[in-house]
Write a protein that holds these residues in place. Structure first.
Motif, PDB file in Angstrom:
ATOM      1  N   VAL A  21       0.838  -1.202   0.000  1.00 34.23           N
ATOM      2  CA  VAL A  21       0.000   0.000   0.000  1.00 34.23           C
ATOM      3  C   VAL A  21       0.873   1.252   0.000  1.00 34.23           C
ATOM      4  CG1 VAL A  21      -1.675   1.330   1.337  1.00 34.23           C
ATOM      5  CG2 VAL A  21      -1.964  -1.142   1.082  1.00 34.23           C
ATOM      6  N   ALA A  22       1.972   1.225   0.790  1.00 29.47           N
ATOM      7  CA  ALA A  22       2.907   2.365   0.804  1.00 29.47           C
ATOM      8  C   ALA A  22       3.508   2.574  -0.580  1.00 29.47           C
ATOM      9  CB  ALA A  22       4.006   2.126   1.834  1.00 29.47           C
ATOM     10  N   GLY A  23       3.910   1.482  -1.246  1.00 31.73           N
ATOM     11  CA  GLY A  23       4.446   1.588  -2.599  1.00 31.73           C
ATOM     12  C   GLY A  23       3.422   2.113  -3.583  1.00 31.73           C
ATOM     13  N   ALA A  24       2.172   1.687  -3.397  1.00 32.52           N
ATOM     14  CA  ALA A  24       1.098   2.162  -4.270  1.00 32.52           C
ATOM     15  C   ALA A  24       0.895   3.666  -4.113  1.00 32.52           C
ATOM     16  CB  ALA A  24      -0.199   1.417  -3.951  1.00 32.52           C
ATOM     17  N   LEU A  25       0.888   4.131  -2.871  1.00 30.65           N
ATOM     18  CA  LEU A  25       0.757   5.571  -2.638  1.00 30.65           C
ATOM     19  C   LEU A  25       1.924   6.326  -3.259  1.00 30.65           C
ATOM     20  CD1 LEU A  25      -0.463   5.623   1.088  1.00 30.65           C
ATOM     21  CD2 LEU A  25      -1.796   6.178  -0.963  1.00 30.65           C
ATOM     22  N   GLY A  26       3.128   5.733  -3.177  1.00 25.41           N
ATOM     23  CA  GLY A  26       4.293   6.369  -3.775  1.00 25.41           C
ATOM     24  C   GLY A  26       4.128   6.577  -5.272  1.00 25.41           C
ATOM     25  N   GLY A  65      11.159  11.895  -3.894  1.00 26.76           N
ATOM     26  CA  GLY A  65      10.835  11.219  -2.634  1.00 26.76           C
ATOM     27  C   GLY A  65       9.768  10.156  -2.815  1.00 26.76           C
ATOM     28  N   PHE A  66       8.739  10.455  -3.581  1.00 26.08           N
ATOM     29  CA  PHE A  66       7.679   9.472  -3.823  1.00 26.08           C
ATOM     30  C   PHE A  66       8.178   8.322  -4.709  1.00 26.08           C
ATOM     31  CE2 PHE A  66       4.732  13.250  -3.111  1.00 26.08           C
ATOM     32  CZ  PHE A  66       4.442  12.865  -1.817  1.00 26.08           C
ATOM     33  N   LEU A  67       9.129   8.615  -5.603  1.00 23.80           N
ATOM     34  CA  LEU A  67       9.737   7.556  -6.410  1.00 23.80           C
ATOM     35  C   LEU A  67      10.470   6.565  -5.508  1.00 23.80           C
ATOM     36  CD1 LEU A  67      10.563   6.297  -9.120  1.00 23.80           C
ATOM     37  CD2 LEU A  67      12.492   7.905  -9.182  1.00 23.80           C
ATOM     38  N   ILE A  72       9.553   2.475  -5.019  1.00 26.18           N
ATOM     39  CA  ILE A  72      10.494   1.369  -5.211  1.00 26.18           C
ATOM     40  C   ILE A  72      10.732   0.628  -3.900  1.00 26.18           C
ATOM     41  CG2 ILE A  72      12.860   0.769  -5.835  1.00 26.18           C
ATOM     42  CD1 ILE A  72      12.846   3.105  -7.795  1.00 26.18           C
ATOM     43  N   ALA A  73      10.987   1.380  -2.819  1.00 25.71           N
ATOM     44  CA  ALA A  73      11.277   0.745  -1.533  1.00 25.71           C
ATOM     45  C   ALA A  73      10.072  -0.030  -1.014  1.00 25.71           C
ATOM     46  CB  ALA A  73      11.689   1.806  -0.516  1.00 25.71           C
ATOM     47  N   GLY A  74       8.874   0.535  -1.174  1.00 26.50           N
ATOM     48  CA  GLY A  74       7.672  -0.126  -0.675  1.00 26.50           C
ATOM     49  C   GLY A  74       7.466  -1.501  -1.288  1.00 26.50           C
ATOM     50  N   TYR A  75       7.579  -1.589  -2.603  1.00 26.27           N
ATOM     51  CA  TYR A  75       7.333  -2.870  -3.262  1.00 26.27           C
ATOM     52  C   TYR A  75       8.499  -3.838  -3.116  1.00 26.27           C
ATOM     53  CZ  TYR A  75       2.809  -1.677  -5.214  1.00 26.27           C
ATOM     54  OH  TYR A  75       1.478  -1.364  -5.351  1.00 26.27           O
ATOM     55  N   VAL A  76       9.719  -3.334  -3.005  1.00 26.56           N
ATOM     56  CA  VAL A  76      10.855  -4.234  -2.782  1.00 26.56           C
ATOM     57  C   VAL A  76      10.773  -4.862  -1.392  1.00 26.56           C
ATOM     58  CG1 VAL A  76      13.354  -4.326  -2.442  1.00 26.56           C
ATOM     59  CG2 VAL A  76      12.429  -3.157  -4.435  1.00 26.56           C
ATOM     60  N   ILE A  77      10.483  -4.042  -0.368  1.00 25.24           N
ATOM     61  CA  ILE A  77      10.334  -4.587   0.993  1.00 25.24           C
ATOM     62  C   ILE A  77       9.164  -5.554   1.049  1.00 25.24           C
ATOM     63  CG2 ILE A  77       9.811  -4.007   3.396  1.00 25.24           C
ATOM     64  CD1 ILE A  77      11.268  -1.352   2.936  1.00 25.24           C
ATOM     65  N   LEU A 108      12.235 -13.682  -5.699  1.00 25.88           N
ATOM     66  CA  LEU A 108      13.614 -13.449  -5.271  1.00 25.88           C
ATOM     67  C   LEU A 108      14.431 -12.869  -6.426  1.00 25.88           C
ATOM     68  CD1 LEU A 108      15.787 -13.692  -3.092  1.00 25.88           C
ATOM     69  CD2 LEU A 108      16.238 -16.022  -3.917  1.00 25.88           C
ATOM     70  N   ALA A 109      14.217 -13.396  -7.618  1.00 26.07           N
ATOM     71  CA  ALA A 109      14.912 -12.863  -8.794  1.00 26.07           C
ATOM     72  C   ALA A 109      14.533 -11.402  -9.018  1.00 26.07           C
ATOM     73  CB  ALA A 109      14.573 -13.696 -10.029  1.00 26.07           C
ATOM     74  N   PHE A 110      13.257 -11.080  -8.832  1.00 26.33           N
ATOM     75  CA  PHE A 110      12.805  -9.693  -8.967  1.00 26.33           C
ATOM     76  C   PHE A 110      13.534  -8.791  -7.979  1.00 26.33           C
ATOM     77  CE2 PHE A 110      10.094  -6.520  -6.872  1.00 26.33           C
ATOM     78  CZ  PHE A 110       9.924  -5.621  -7.897  1.00 26.33           C
ATOM     79  N   ILE A 111      13.634  -9.231  -6.722  1.00 30.52           N
ATOM     80  CA  ILE A 111      14.287  -8.420  -5.692  1.00 30.52           C
ATOM     81  C   ILE A 111      15.736  -8.139  -6.075  1.00 30.52           C
ATOM     82  CG2 ILE A 111      15.088  -8.410  -3.292  1.00 30.52           C
ATOM     83  CD1 ILE A 111      12.597 -10.108  -2.633  1.00 30.52           C
ATOM     84  N   ILE A 112      16.459  -9.184  -6.451  1.00 32.34           N
ATOM     85  CA  ILE A 112      17.880  -9.033  -6.772  1.00 32.34           C
ATOM     86  C   ILE A 112      18.071  -8.111  -7.981  1.00 32.34           C
ATOM     87  CG2 ILE A 112      19.947 -10.259  -7.544  1.00 32.34           C
ATOM     88  CD1 ILE A 112      18.922 -12.690  -5.957  1.00 32.34           C
ATOM     89  N   ILE A 113      17.272  -8.339  -9.021  1.00 33.68           N
ATOM     90  CA  ILE A 113      17.405  -7.538 -10.242  1.00 33.68           C
ATOM     91  C   ILE A 113      17.030  -6.082  -9.988  1.00 33.68           C
ATOM     92  CG2 ILE A 113      16.499  -7.193 -12.575  1.00 33.68           C
ATOM     93  CD1 ILE A 113      16.190 -10.253 -12.753  1.00 33.68           C
ATOM     94  N   GLU A 114      15.908  -5.871  -9.299  1.00 32.78           N
ATOM     95  CA  GLU A 114      15.439  -4.505  -9.079  1.00 32.78           C
ATOM     96  C   GLU A 114      16.387  -3.719  -8.171  1.00 32.78           C
ATOM     97  OE1 GLU A 114      13.530  -3.592 -11.359  1.00 32.78           O
ATOM     98  OE2 GLU A 114      11.605  -3.187 -10.413  1.00 32.78           O
ATOM     99  N   ILE A 115      16.921  -4.357  -7.143  1.00 31.48           N
ATOM    100  CA  ILE A 115      17.859  -3.657  -6.268  1.00 31.48           C
ATOM    101  C   ILE A 115      19.115  -3.270  -7.046  1.00 31.48           C
ATOM    102  CG2 ILE A 115      19.425  -3.933  -4.303  1.00 31.48           C
ATOM    103  CD1 ILE A 115      17.253  -5.500  -2.890  1.00 31.48           C
ATOM    104  N   GLY A 116      19.619  -4.190  -7.862  1.00 35.28           N
ATOM    105  CA  GLY A 116      20.793  -3.892  -8.677  1.00 35.28           C
ATOM    106  C   GLY A 116      20.533  -2.753  -9.647  1.00 35.28           C
TER     107      GLY A 116
END
Length: 273
Positions: free
Chosen positions: A107-112, A130-132, A136-141, A172-180
Motif C-alpha cells: 500500500v505504501a508503494g502504491a501511494l508512492g 521522494g515518492f519515487l 520502489i522501496a515499498g514494493y521491494v520490501i 527473489l529474482a525480482f528483488i535481486i534484479i530490481e535492487i541492482g
C-alpha cells in the motif's frame, strides 16, 4: 465451476502498466524524441516522469492508479484465499505477520506511485523523487516479506506444492534484479557527469518493465485457487489429504459424478481412492 477468478487482478494490473509505458514511449517517439525542459544538457533519452509531466499526465496518473489498485487487490486476495482455505494455509504467526506487513508496504508503494504521478518532476522535483523512492522501496520490501512467507510455506508443502517454491524463486529474482538496477539508476542519476544521464533514463525504463514480471508472478500465486470440474483449490486439496490416513496420503479425485438424476450429474469433491 469458475475459471475467471482472482488471478485476473494481477493480469489487469500488468496489462495496464505495460500499455501505459508503451503508449508513453510511442508518443515520445512519434513526436521525434523531444527534449523536455527537465532534462539535463546532452540528454537524449527521456525519463518516464519527463514524458508523464506533460500532455500525457492524465494517462500517467490513470495508468498508475489502475496498476497499483489491482496489484494491491492481488495482495488482499492472496491473504483472504489462504484464510478461507482456497490456497494452502499459513503455518504460524510468522507467515501471517509477513503477509500482513507485505500488504502494508505494498500500500505504501502504491501511494508512492500515485503521488509521484501527481507531483510531477517538472513542478515538484524534490517531492517527486521522494515518492519515487517510496514506490520502489515499498514494493521491494513487500517482495522480501512475501519471499520469507513463501519460503516457509514452500518448505513445509514442498512434496505437494512446488509452485510455492517456484513463486518464491521468481520474486527473489525480482528483488535481486530490481535492487541492482535501482542502485545503478541512483548512481547514474545522481552523477554530475552528463554522459550518465542517458544510462539513468534507460535504467528507469528497464526497472519499470521488470516490475511487470513481478506483477505477473501473482497470477502464478492465485491460479491454484481456481475451481474447475477436474481441480480442487490448493488449500482444499491439502485439507483432504490431511484428513486421510496419515500413514498413506490419499490421492484426490475431483468432481467425479456420484449419481445422475433429472437435474443431471451430482458431483462431490475430495473422493479418496
Amino acid at each position: 465451476m469458475w475459471i475467471i477468478s482472482f488471478w485476473v487482478f494481477p493480469l489487469v494490473s500488468a496489462c495496464m502498466w505495460v500499455a501505459m509505458l508503451i503508449a508513453m514511449l510511442g508518443v515520445w517517439a512519434r513526436e521525434g524524441h523531444p527534449v523536455y525542459s527537465e532534462e539535463s544538457d546532452g540528454q537524449t533519452v527521456a525519463y518516464i516522469s519527463d514524458i508523464g509531466a506533460g500532455g500525457l499526465k492524465p494517462l500517467f496518473i490513470a495508468g498508475s492508479v489502475v496498476t497499483v489498485v489491482f496489484l494491491d487487490l492481488s495482495f488482499l486476495a492472496e491473504r483472504w484465499l489462504r484464510h478461507a482455505g482456497q490456497l494452502v494455509p499459513n503455518r504460524g504467526w510468522f507467515d501471517k505477520i509477513c503477509a500482513m506487513l507485505s500488504i502494508f508496504f505494498a500500500v505504501a508503494g502504491a501511494l508512492g506511485l500515485i503521488l509521484l504521478s501527481i507531483f510531477d518532476t517538472k513542478h515538484y522535483p524534490k517531492r517527486h523523487d521522494g515518492f519515487l523512492a517510496l514506490f520502489i522501496a515499498g514494493y521491494v520490501i513487500s517482495a522480501i516479506l512475501i519471499c520469507a512467507e513463501y519460503l516457509r510455506l514452500g518448505l513445509f508443502y514442498r512434496s505437494q506444492h512446488r509452485i510455492l517454491l517456484a513463486s518464491f524463486a521468481i520474486k527473489l529474482a525480482f528483488i535481486i534484479i530490481e535492487i541492482g538496477l535501482a542502485i545503478g539508476f541512483g548512481v547514474c542519476k545522481g552523477s554530475d557527469k552528463k554522459s550518465r544521464k542517458n544510462p539513468a533514463a534507460v535504467l528507469e525504463w528497464v526497472i519499470a518493465f521488470v516490475f511487470t514480471g513481478y506483477v505477473l508472478s501473482f497470477v502464478v500465486d492465485l491460479l491454484p485457487s481456481v475451481r474447475t470440474k477436474r481441480h480442487v483449490p490448493q488449500g482444499e486439496k491439502v485439507s483432504v489429504m490431511t484428513h486421510a490416513n496419515p500413514d498413506r496420503p490419499a490421492n484426490v479425485s475431483v468432481e467425479e459424478p456420484l449419481t445422475y438424476d433429472s437435474q443431471g450429474p451430482n458431483y462431490y469433491r475430495g473422493q479418496h481412492v
